[in-house]
Design a protein around this motif. Sequence first.
Motif, short mmCIF file in Angstrom:
data_model
loop_
_atom_site.label_atom_id
_atom_site.label_comp_id
_atom_site.label_asym_id
_atom_site.label_seq_id
_atom_site.Cartn_x
_atom_site.Cartn_y
_atom_site.Cartn_z
N VAL A 111 0.84 -1.20 0.00
CA VAL A 111 0.00 0.00 0.00
C VAL A 111 0.87 1.25 0.00
N CYS A 126 2.55 1.66 -3.32
CA CYS A 126 1.54 2.05 -4.30
C CYS A 126 1.24 3.54 -4.21
N ILE A 127 1.11 4.05 -3.02
CA ILE A 127 0.86 5.48 -2.82
C ILE A 127 2.02 6.28 -3.42
N ARG A 153 1.86 6.14 -7.24
CA ARG A 153 0.76 6.96 -7.78
C ARG A 153 1.09 8.45 -7.70
N GLN A 154 1.91 8.85 -6.73
CA GLN A 154 2.29 10.25 -6.60
C GLN A 154 3.30 10.67 -7.67
N LYS A 201 -2.93 4.09 -13.31
CA LYS A 201 -4.22 3.92 -12.65
C LYS A 201 -4.02 3.01 -11.44
N MET A 202 -4.92 3.13 -10.48
CA MET A 202 -4.76 2.41 -9.22
C MET A 202 -4.60 0.90 -9.40
N PRO A 203 -5.42 0.21 -10.21
CA PRO A 203 -5.20 -1.23 -10.34
C PRO A 203 -3.81 -1.58 -10.85
N ALA A 207 -1.11 0.25 -10.58
CA ALA A 207 -0.14 0.60 -9.54
C ALA A 207 -0.07 -0.49 -8.47
N ILE A 208 -1.21 -1.03 -8.09
CA ILE A 208 -1.22 -2.12 -7.10
C ILE A 208 -0.50 -3.35 -7.64
N THR A 216 3.36 -2.56 -7.86
CA THR A 216 4.05 -2.51 -6.57
C THR A 216 4.07 -3.88 -5.89
#
Length: 91
Positions: A37, A40-41, A44-45, A50-52, A54-55, A58
């Motif tokens: 997590v 991932c943050i 994303r910064q 996109k979030m999926p 990035a997850i 990572t």
Amino acid sequence: MTRIEILGWAKHTDESLNSAQELLNILNEQPLNEEVVTLCIQLRQTTSLKMPDAIIATTALHLKLPLMTRNIKDFQKVPHLQLFNPFEPSE
């Protein structure tokens, strides 16, 4: 997340959906944890992932594993991420 991304693809044929399910059934899925997590943050910064994605990226980085994807282009912006496209011939 990976299961949702792969099985949720709108262009599956019955055969490709069955193949995807068979592949996922033999893989070891990893749950999110605090380190993933946090990574991932940070990712994303600094990228437009996109979030999926990035997850997924990572998680691969955290586990020190290559990321198997057909979508090499979107993941190339992730530093230190080793990519593998199973649809490309080996060199």
